[in-house]
Motif scaffolding. Structure first.
Motif, PDB file in Angstrom:
ATOM      1  N   ILE A 133       0.844  -1.196   0.000  1.00 46.54           N
ATOM      2  CA  ILE A 133       0.000   0.000   0.000  1.00 46.54           C
ATOM      3  C   ILE A 133       0.878   1.244   0.000  1.00 46.54           C
ATOM      4  CG2 ILE A 133      -1.653   1.336   1.364  1.00 46.54           C
ATOM      5  CD1 ILE A 133      -2.907  -1.373   2.167  1.00 46.54           C
ATOM      6  N   LEU A 134       1.947   1.227   0.791  1.00 43.50           N
ATOM      7  CA  LEU A 134       2.834   2.393   0.853  1.00 43.50           C
ATOM      8  C   LEU A 134       3.554   2.634  -0.467  1.00 43.50           C
ATOM      9  CD1 LEU A 134       4.405   2.100   4.398  1.00 43.50           C
ATOM     10  CD2 LEU A 134       2.669   3.709   3.622  1.00 43.50           C
ATOM     11  N   THR A 135       4.023   1.580  -1.106  1.00 41.69           N
ATOM     12  CA  THR A 135       4.709   1.791  -2.383  1.00 41.69           C
ATOM     13  C   THR A 135       3.732   2.256  -3.457  1.00 41.69           C
ATOM     14  OG1 THR A 135       4.589  -0.552  -3.009  1.00 41.69           O
ATOM     15  CG2 THR A 135       6.577   0.174  -1.857  1.00 41.69           C
ATOM     16  N   CYS A 136       2.510   1.789  -3.398  1.00 37.14           N
ATOM     17  CA  CYS A 136       1.500   2.267  -4.351  1.00 37.14           C
ATOM     18  C   CYS A 136       1.204   3.753  -4.120  1.00 37.14           C
ATOM     19  CB  CYS A 136       0.223   1.449  -4.239  1.00 37.14           C
ATOM     20  SG  CYS A 136       0.381  -0.226  -4.902  1.00 37.14           S
ATOM     21  N   LEU A 137       1.115   4.165  -2.847  1.00 39.18           N
ATOM     22  CA  LEU A 137       0.918   5.584  -2.536  1.00 39.18           C
ATOM     23  C   LEU A 137       2.112   6.400  -3.031  1.00 39.18           C
ATOM     24  CD1 LEU A 137      -0.506   5.428   1.106  1.00 39.18           C
ATOM     25  CD2 LEU A 137      -1.741   6.160  -0.944  1.00 39.18           C
ATOM     26  N   ALA A 138       3.321   5.856  -2.859  1.00 40.65           N
ATOM     27  CA  ALA A 138       4.528   6.551  -3.316  1.00 40.65           C
ATOM     28  C   ALA A 138       4.505   6.739  -4.827  1.00 40.65           C
ATOM     29  CB  ALA A 138       5.775   5.778  -2.891  1.00 40.65           C
ATOM     30  N   LEU A 152       5.699   9.424  -8.996  1.00 36.41           N
ATOM     31  CA  LEU A 152       6.160   8.263  -9.764  1.00 36.41           C
ATOM     32  C   LEU A 152       7.583   8.440 -10.284  1.00 36.41           C
ATOM     33  CD1 LEU A 152       5.590   5.479 -10.964  1.00 36.41           C
ATOM     34  CD2 LEU A 152       4.588   6.628 -12.946  1.00 36.41           C
ATOM     35  N   SER A 153       7.895   9.600 -10.799  1.00 42.79           N
ATOM     36  CA  SER A 153       9.215   9.820 -11.377  1.00 42.79           C
ATOM     37  C   SER A 153      10.317   9.636 -10.327  1.00 42.79           C
ATOM     38  CB  SER A 153       9.288  11.228 -11.974  1.00 42.79           C
ATOM     39  OG  SER A 153      10.576  11.488 -12.453  1.00 42.79           O
ATOM     40  N   ASP A 154      10.173  10.284  -9.189  1.00 40.15           N
ATOM     41  CA  ASP A 154      11.185  10.155  -8.132  1.00 40.15           C
ATOM     42  C   ASP A 154      11.197   8.749  -7.534  1.00 40.15           C
ATOM     43  OD1 ASP A 154      12.009  12.730  -8.519  1.00 40.15           O
ATOM     44  OD2 ASP A 154      11.117  13.538  -6.690  1.00 40.15           O
ATOM     45  N   LYS A 178      16.008  -0.486   2.763  1.00 40.27           N
ATOM     46  CA  LYS A 178      14.908  -0.159   3.671  1.00 40.27           C
ATOM     47  C   LYS A 178      15.001   1.287   4.147  1.00 40.27           C
ATOM     48  CE  LYS A 178      13.952  -3.017   6.984  1.00 40.27           C
ATOM     49  NZ  LYS A 178      13.910  -4.045   8.011  1.00 40.27           N
ATOM     50  N   LYS A 179      16.205   1.718   4.500  1.00 35.65           N
ATOM     51  CA  LYS A 179      16.402   3.094   4.963  1.00 35.65           C
ATOM     52  C   LYS A 179      16.078   4.086   3.855  1.00 35.65           C
ATOM     53  CE  LYS A 179      19.910   2.074   8.439  1.00 35.65           C
ATOM     54  NZ  LYS A 179      21.337   2.194   8.783  1.00 35.65           N
ATOM     55  N   VAL A 201       9.068   9.386   4.177  1.00 36.68           N
ATOM     56  CA  VAL A 201       9.009  10.525   5.094  1.00 36.68           C
ATOM     57  C   VAL A 201       9.118  11.841   4.319  1.00 36.68           C
ATOM     58  CG1 VAL A 201      10.224  11.689   6.986  1.00 36.68           C
ATOM     59  CG2 VAL A 201       9.859   9.217   7.072  1.00 36.68           C
ATOM     60  N   LYS A 202      10.082  11.911   3.408  1.00 36.66           N
ATOM     61  CA  LYS A 202      10.304  13.127   2.626  1.00 36.66           C
ATOM     62  C   LYS A 202       9.054  13.531   1.843  1.00 36.66           C
ATOM     63  CE  LYS A 202      13.011  14.804  -1.266  1.00 36.66           C
ATOM     64  NZ  LYS A 202      13.926  14.403  -2.334  1.00 36.66           N
ATOM     65  N   ASN A 203       8.316  12.555   1.369  1.00 36.69           N
ATOM     66  CA  ASN A 203       7.115  12.822   0.566  1.00 36.69           C
ATOM     67  C   ASN A 203       5.827  12.783   1.385  1.00 36.69           C
ATOM     68  OD1 ASN A 203       7.854  13.033  -2.482  1.00 36.69           O
ATOM     69  ND2 ASN A 203       9.227  11.505  -1.601  1.00 36.69           N
ATOM     70  N   ASN A 204       5.960  12.819   2.703  1.00 37.75           N
ATOM     71  CA  ASN A 204       4.821  12.828   3.639  1.00 37.75           C
ATOM     72  C   ASN A 204       3.924  11.599   3.506  1.00 37.75           C
ATOM     73  OD1 ASN A 204       5.496  15.258   4.893  1.00 37.75           O
ATOM     74  ND2 ASN A 204       4.436  16.441   3.327  1.00 37.75           N
TER      75      ASN A 204
END
Length: 104
Positions: A48-53, A58-60, A77-78, A85-88
């Motif tokens: 779910i988190l990677t889909c939100l990312a 998408l580009s970054d 992982k880090k 975190v950077k992308n809220n």
């Protein structure tokens, strides 16, 4: 009517659980989790988190994934956690959990 409400409840609980599990996999270790915390990262599993990312940036996200391919798992992982975190996205996930949790 109750069956419909129970289905919605089950779906929302599953989503909330999965978001929490995704976050914990990035910030915890095997001993604290009681299971492997590397499987999703190493298998490039969509969570779910990677889909939100991907949805948010998408580009970054693609640049990040390409840049960490040769890193050790802990470093991957880090890097993924720092991106979230950077992308809220961690905050977005928490807000989603609160929103969905209010439907119970």
């Amino acid at each position: 009517e109750h069956v419909k409400d129970l289905k919605k409840l089950g779906r929302n609980l599953g989503i909330i659980f999965q978001i929490q599990d995704d976050i914990l996999e990035l910030v915890s270790d095997d001993d604290r989790m009681g299971k492997s915390t590397y499987s999703d990262v190493e298998r490039h599993k969509k969570t779910i988190l990677t889909c939100l990312a991907m949805e948010k940036n998408l580009s970054d996200w693609n640049k990040l994934i390409n840049s960490i391919n040769n890193q050790k798992t802990l470093d991957k992982k880090k890097s993924i956690y720092n991106f979230l975190v950077k992308n809220n996205l961690k905050e977005d996930a928490k807000n989603f959990k609160k929103k969905e949790g209010n439907h119970f």
